[in-house]
Design a protein around this motif. Structure first.
Motif, PDB file in Angstrom:
ATOM      1  N   LEU A  48       0.984  -1.320  -0.006  1.00 15.97           N
ATOM      2  CA  LEU A  48      -0.058  -0.037  -0.015  1.00 15.97           C
ATOM      3  C   LEU A  48       0.819   1.301  -0.123  1.00 15.97           C
ATOM      4  CD1 LEU A  48      -2.784   1.304   0.227  1.00 15.97           C
ATOM      5  CD2 LEU A  48      -2.416   1.266   2.746  1.00 15.97           C
ATOM      6  N   TRP A  49       1.811   1.297   0.776  1.00 15.63           N
ATOM      7  CA  TRP A  49       2.898   2.220   0.803  1.00 15.63           C
ATOM      8  C   TRP A  49       3.467   2.393  -0.308  1.00 15.63           C
ATOM      9  CZ3 TRP A  49       8.320   1.811   3.585  1.00 15.63           C
ATOM     10  CH2 TRP A  49       8.821   3.074   3.706  1.00 15.63           C
ATOM     11  N   SER A  50       3.980   1.413  -1.001  1.00 18.07           N
ATOM     12  CA  SER A  50       4.641   1.631  -2.456  1.00 18.07           C
ATOM     13  C   SER A  50       3.643   2.093  -3.455  1.00 18.07           C
ATOM     14  CB  SER A  50       5.192   0.263  -2.743  1.00 18.07           C
ATOM     15  OG  SER A  50       6.032  -0.075  -1.937  1.00 18.07           O
ATOM     16  N   LEU A  51       2.442   1.434  -3.530  1.00 18.11           N
ATOM     17  CA  LEU A  51       1.566   1.962  -4.535  1.00 18.11           C
ATOM     18  C   LEU A  51       1.078   3.382  -4.354  1.00 18.11           C
ATOM     19  CD1 LEU A  51      -0.695  -1.125  -4.873  1.00 18.11           C
ATOM     20  CD2 LEU A  51       0.723  -0.137  -6.607  1.00 18.11           C
ATOM     21  N   THR A  52       0.960   3.766  -3.085  1.00 18.55           N
ATOM     22  CA  THR A  52       0.539   5.245  -2.888  1.00 18.55           C
ATOM     23  C   THR A  52       1.657   6.166  -3.355  1.00 18.55           C
ATOM     24  OG1 THR A  52      -0.644   4.740  -0.871  1.00 18.55           O
ATOM     25  CG2 THR A  52       0.141   6.980  -1.185  1.00 18.55           C
ATOM     26  N   ASP A  53       2.914   5.967  -3.097  1.00 23.60           N
ATOM     27  CA  ASP A  53       4.246   6.643  -3.584  1.00 23.60           C
ATOM     28  C   ASP A  53       3.879   6.730  -5.121  1.00 23.60           C
ATOM     29  OD1 ASP A  53       6.441   7.699  -3.904  1.00 23.60           O
ATOM     30  OD2 ASP A  53       7.370   7.133  -2.346  1.00 23.60           O
ATOM     31  N   LEU A  54       3.772   5.457  -5.461  1.00 23.62           N
ATOM     32  CA  LEU A  54       3.985   5.497  -6.856  1.00 23.62           C
ATOM     33  C   LEU A  54       2.811   6.196  -7.792  1.00 23.62           C
ATOM     34  CD1 LEU A  54       5.193   3.840  -9.884  1.00 23.62           C
ATOM     35  CD2 LEU A  54       3.501   1.919  -9.167  1.00 23.62           C
ATOM     36  N   ILE A  55       1.524   5.859  -7.488  1.00 23.88           N
ATOM     37  CA  ILE A  55       0.598   6.614  -7.896  1.00 23.88           C
ATOM     38  C   ILE A  55       0.738   8.249  -7.744  1.00 23.88           C
ATOM     39  CG2 ILE A  55      -2.171   7.187  -7.881  1.00 23.88           C
ATOM     40  CD1 ILE A  55      -2.242   4.110  -7.082  1.00 23.88           C
ATOM     41  N   ALA A  56       1.047   8.767  -6.864  1.00 23.49           N
ATOM     42  CA  ALA A  56       1.203   9.852  -6.344  1.00 23.49           C
ATOM     43  C   ALA A  56       2.442  10.809  -7.090  1.00 23.49           C
ATOM     44  CB  ALA A  56       1.279  10.311  -4.879  1.00 23.49           C
ATOM     45  N   ILE A  58       4.121  11.184 -10.136  1.00 23.36           N
ATOM     46  CA  ILE A  58       4.150  12.003 -11.275  1.00 23.36           C
ATOM     47  C   ILE A  58       3.261  13.218 -11.103  1.00 23.36           C
ATOM     48  CG2 ILE A  58       3.451  12.378 -13.641  1.00 23.36           C
ATOM     49  CD1 ILE A  58       4.262   9.390 -14.188  1.00 23.36           C
ATOM     50  N   PRO A  59       1.964  13.102 -10.742  1.00 29.36           N
ATOM     51  CA  PRO A  59       0.980  14.287 -10.156  1.00 29.36           C
ATOM     52  C   PRO A  59       1.770  15.316  -9.498  1.00 29.36           C
ATOM     53  CG  PRO A  59      -0.169  12.481 -10.228  1.00 29.36           C
ATOM     54  CD  PRO A  59       1.247  11.942 -10.211  1.00 29.36           C
ATOM     55  N   ARG A 195      -0.098  24.741 -18.466  1.00 29.14           N
ATOM     56  CA  ARG A 195      -1.300  24.019 -17.511  1.00 29.14           C
ATOM     57  C   ARG A 195      -0.796  22.622 -17.100  1.00 29.14           C
ATOM     58  NH1 ARG A 195      -5.790  24.696 -22.139  1.00 29.14           N
ATOM     59  NH2 ARG A 195      -3.956  24.049 -23.647  1.00 29.14           N
ATOM     60  N   TYR A 196      -1.485  22.525 -16.189  1.00 27.17           N
ATOM     61  CA  TYR A 196      -0.913  21.208 -15.268  1.00 27.17           C
ATOM     62  C   TYR A 196      -0.881  19.947 -16.068  1.00 27.17           C
ATOM     63  CZ  TYR A 196      -0.965  17.371 -11.895  1.00 27.17           C
ATOM     64  OH  TYR A 196      -0.872  16.323 -10.955  1.00 27.17           O
ATOM     65  N   PHE A 197      -2.155  19.604 -16.701  1.00 29.17           N
ATOM     66  CA  PHE A 197      -2.089  18.404 -17.520  1.00 29.17           C
ATOM     67  C   PHE A 197      -1.280  18.340 -18.773  1.00 29.17           C
ATOM     68  CE2 PHE A 197      -6.048  17.952 -15.164  1.00 29.17           C
ATOM     69  CZ  PHE A 197      -5.690  16.382 -14.744  1.00 29.17           C
ATOM     70  N   SER A 198      -1.067  19.591 -19.196  1.00 23.93           N
ATOM     71  CA  SER A 198      -0.017  19.563 -20.409  1.00 23.93           C
ATOM     72  C   SER A 198       1.241  19.383 -20.063  1.00 23.93           C
ATOM     73  CB  SER A 198      -0.484  21.076 -21.210  1.00 23.93           C
ATOM     74  OG  SER A 198       0.634  21.312 -22.119  1.00 23.93           O
ATOM     75  N   MET A 199       1.650  19.986 -18.697  1.00 21.50           N
ATOM     76  CA  MET A 199       3.034  19.789 -18.317  1.00 21.50           C
ATOM     77  C   MET A 199       3.185  18.436 -17.951  1.00 21.50           C
ATOM     78  SD  MET A 199       3.342  22.834 -15.557  1.00 21.50           S
ATOM     79  CE  MET A 199       4.779  22.522 -15.015  1.00 21.50           C
ATOM     80  N   MET A 200       2.229  17.621 -17.463  1.00 19.76           N
ATOM     81  CA  MET A 200       2.288  16.321 -17.310  1.00 19.76           C
ATOM     82  C   MET A 200       2.624  15.446 -18.514  1.00 19.76           C
ATOM     83  SD  MET A 200      -0.431  13.601 -15.468  1.00 19.76           S
ATOM     84  CE  MET A 200      -0.506  14.512 -13.976  1.00 19.76           C
ATOM     85  N   ARG A 201       1.931  15.806 -19.821  1.00 27.15           N
ATOM     86  CA  ARG A 201       2.025  14.926 -20.832  1.00 27.15           C
ATOM     87  C   ARG A 201       3.291  15.255 -21.627  1.00 27.15           C
ATOM     88  NH1 ARG A 201      -3.302  16.733 -21.651  1.00 27.15           N
ATOM     89  NH2 ARG A 201      -2.723  18.859 -22.644  1.00 27.15           N
ATOM     90  N   GLN A 202       3.865  16.724 -21.261  1.00 21.94           N
ATOM     91  CA  GLN A 202       5.134  17.038 -21.883  1.00 21.94           C
ATOM     92  C   GLN A 202       6.194  16.049 -21.086  1.00 21.94           C
ATOM     93  OE1 GLN A 202       5.822  21.323 -22.219  1.00 21.94           O
ATOM     94  NE2 GLN A 202       3.800  21.575 -21.519  1.00 21.94           N
ATOM     95  N   GLY A 203       6.024  15.856 -19.698  1.00 24.14           N
ATOM     96  CA  GLY A 203       7.214  15.285 -18.927  1.00 24.14           C
ATOM     97  C   GLY A 203       7.151  13.808 -19.444  1.00 24.14           C
ATOM     98  N   ILE A 204       5.849  13.174 -19.425  1.00 25.66           N
ATOM     99  CA  ILE A 204       5.768  11.774 -20.004  1.00 25.66           C
ATOM    100  C   ILE A 204       6.448  11.496 -21.075  1.00 25.66           C
ATOM    101  CG2 ILE A 204       4.234   9.883 -20.621  1.00 25.66           C
ATOM    102  CD1 ILE A 204       2.503  11.084 -18.155  1.00 25.66           C
ATOM    103  N   LYS A 205       6.152  12.370 -22.294  1.00 22.07           N
ATOM    104  CA  LYS A 205       6.570  12.399 -23.614  1.00 22.07           C
ATOM    105  C   LYS A 205       8.186  12.417 -23.740  1.00 22.07           C
ATOM    106  CE  LYS A 205       6.443  14.458 -28.131  1.00 22.07           C
ATOM    107  NZ  LYS A 205       5.867  15.508 -29.144  1.00 22.07           N
ATOM    108  N   THR A 332       9.062  16.243 -12.578  1.00 21.67           N
ATOM    109  CA  THR A 332       8.154  15.281 -13.179  1.00 21.67           C
ATOM    110  C   THR A 332       8.764  13.995 -13.646  1.00 21.67           C
ATOM    111  OG1 THR A 332       6.766  17.535 -13.767  1.00 21.67           O
ATOM    112  CG2 THR A 332       6.403  15.447 -14.964  1.00 21.67           C
ATOM    113  N   ILE A 333      10.118  14.204 -14.379  1.00 25.50           N
ATOM    114  CA  ILE A 333      10.706  13.278 -15.229  1.00 25.50           C
ATOM    115  C   ILE A 333      11.244  12.534 -13.763  1.00 25.50           C
ATOM    116  CG2 ILE A 333      12.445  12.519 -16.551  1.00 25.50           C
ATOM    117  CD1 ILE A 333      11.802  14.947 -18.199  1.00 25.50           C
ATOM    118  N   SER A 334      11.822  13.197 -12.862  1.00 26.24           N
ATOM    119  CA  SER A 334      12.527  12.344 -12.037  1.00 26.24           C
ATOM    120  C   SER A 334      11.612  11.676 -11.017  1.00 26.24           C
ATOM    121  CB  SER A 334      13.366  13.441 -11.038  1.00 26.24           C
ATOM    122  OG  SER A 334      14.337  14.130 -11.839  1.00 26.24           O
TER     123      SER A 334
END
Length: 334
Positions: A48-56, A58-59, A195-205, A332-334
């Motif tokens: 649970l600890w690991s999944l919480t860290d993982l999911i949170a 990138i956002p 914008r938030y979600f645009s930054m997320m997409r750029q980082g993932i790309k 974001t990338i880190s």
């Protein structure tokens, strides 16, 4: 190095020391077992600890690229302190689960944010070539705090878990105050749409299209997963050798010391070729397998060797990752 950078680095090192000066670390899995939790239940909590860290991760990394990184670090520490408090107030499976969720979110506030802050702080004065040395020293300072806390924990536990929890919470809260007093680090590299979600997409790309970054993330993530999983079970493994709580803390301290030395000398391995790094990685795996086959006091020595190599490699991969990021989405990338 410029004097203002030295002052900032001293604060960063103090933050790292206090962050890991946690008397509770050698005992929290044993504490949970003492409250009636089975090994299976403890394992589900660690998942649970690991999944919480993982999911949170990138956002919250996006937020660190968009807003104040030092504030993100301070919030992460407060959440960590609240997780320990929840374990004291609610010493049950549900209370421990709440604490791990809080800690997981707090860790996600810190993970990529800290690396990004340190790298940009160095880059601001054209010292980014020293990143691996600086981050290695920071991690060594953290391991020193961990080592000192682990050694002292053997005596602190004689005063009861209440004292151990109080000292741990105090250190984490003070670390939040220290990091809050850091200067605002400048950002380097371009960000298109802010914008938030645009930054997320750029980082993932960037992370998925840059083959170097992607390879480092996949391999570094695998190494971190293996080491992180082992680290949480280590006190329970050592307990199987028949050592008492005080001696368990000293055995854990030996692995902590090995980790500190590994990160301290990591910059000397930064220029190693890929085949050389793979050989070291294979050696670390061999030591880990041998330790698993030898459940006894001798396994501790093998785990010390494994820890030294793996923590050194993690610092090397961290440096390669930071040097490969070209945009302003470093956290974001880190």
């Amino acid at each position: 190095m410029p004097q203002n950078l030295k002052t900032t680095l001293r604060k960063i090192y103090l933050f790292c020391f206090l962050d890991d000066f946690v008397l509770l670390y050698p005992f929290y899995s044993i504490y949970m077992a003492g409250k009636g939790l089975s090994l299976f239940q403890i394992s589900t909590l660690l998942i649970l600890w690991s999944l919480t860290d993982l999911i949170a991760n990138i956002p919250l990394g996006v937020l660190a690229d968009k807003y104040s990184r030092k504030n993100m670090l301070a919030i992460g520490q407060i959440l960590k302190a609240l997780s320990f408090i929840s374990w004291v107030l609610f010493p049950s499976y549900e209370g421990f689960a709440l604490g791990f969720v809080l800690w997981g979110i707090g860790g996600a506030f810190i993970d990529g944010t800290f690396d990004a802050l340190v790298y940009d702080e160095l880059k601001a004065v054209n010292q980014e070539k020293h990143y691996v040395k600086v981050i290695g020293r920071a991690e060594t300072v953290a391991f020193t705090g961990n080592l000192l806390a682990t050694v002292l924990a053997g005596a602190a536990i004689l005063l009861g878990y209440g004292f151990v929890f109080a000292g741990s919470i105090f250190a984490v809260v003070v670390s939040a105050a220290v990091v809050y007093r850091l200067p605002e680090t400048p950002r380097f590299g371009k960000i298109g749409d802010t914008r938030y979600f645009s930054m997320m997409r750029q980082g993932i790309k960037e992370a998925t299209h840059n083959r170097t970054i992607l390879a480092i993330i996949l391999l570094g993530g695998f190494i971190a997963a293996v080491y992180g999983s082992l680290e949480e079970y280590l006190p329970l493994v050592i307990q199987e050798t028949g050592l008492n709580l005080s001696l368990i803390s000293l055995a854990v301290a030996a692995t902590v010391a090995a980790a500190g030395v590994g990160t301290l000398v990591a910059y000397r391995f930064e220029k190693f070729s890929t085949p050389s790094i793979m050989i070291l990685l294979a050696l670390s795996g061999s030591l880990l397998l041998a330790a698993g086959a030898w459940v006894g006091a001798g396994a501790i020595a093998l785990l010390v060797g494994y820890t030294f190599i793996i923590r050194m490699l993690q610092a090397v991969f961290n440096g390669k990752l930071q040097h490969s990021i070209t945009s302003g989405l470093r956290a974001t990338i880190s």
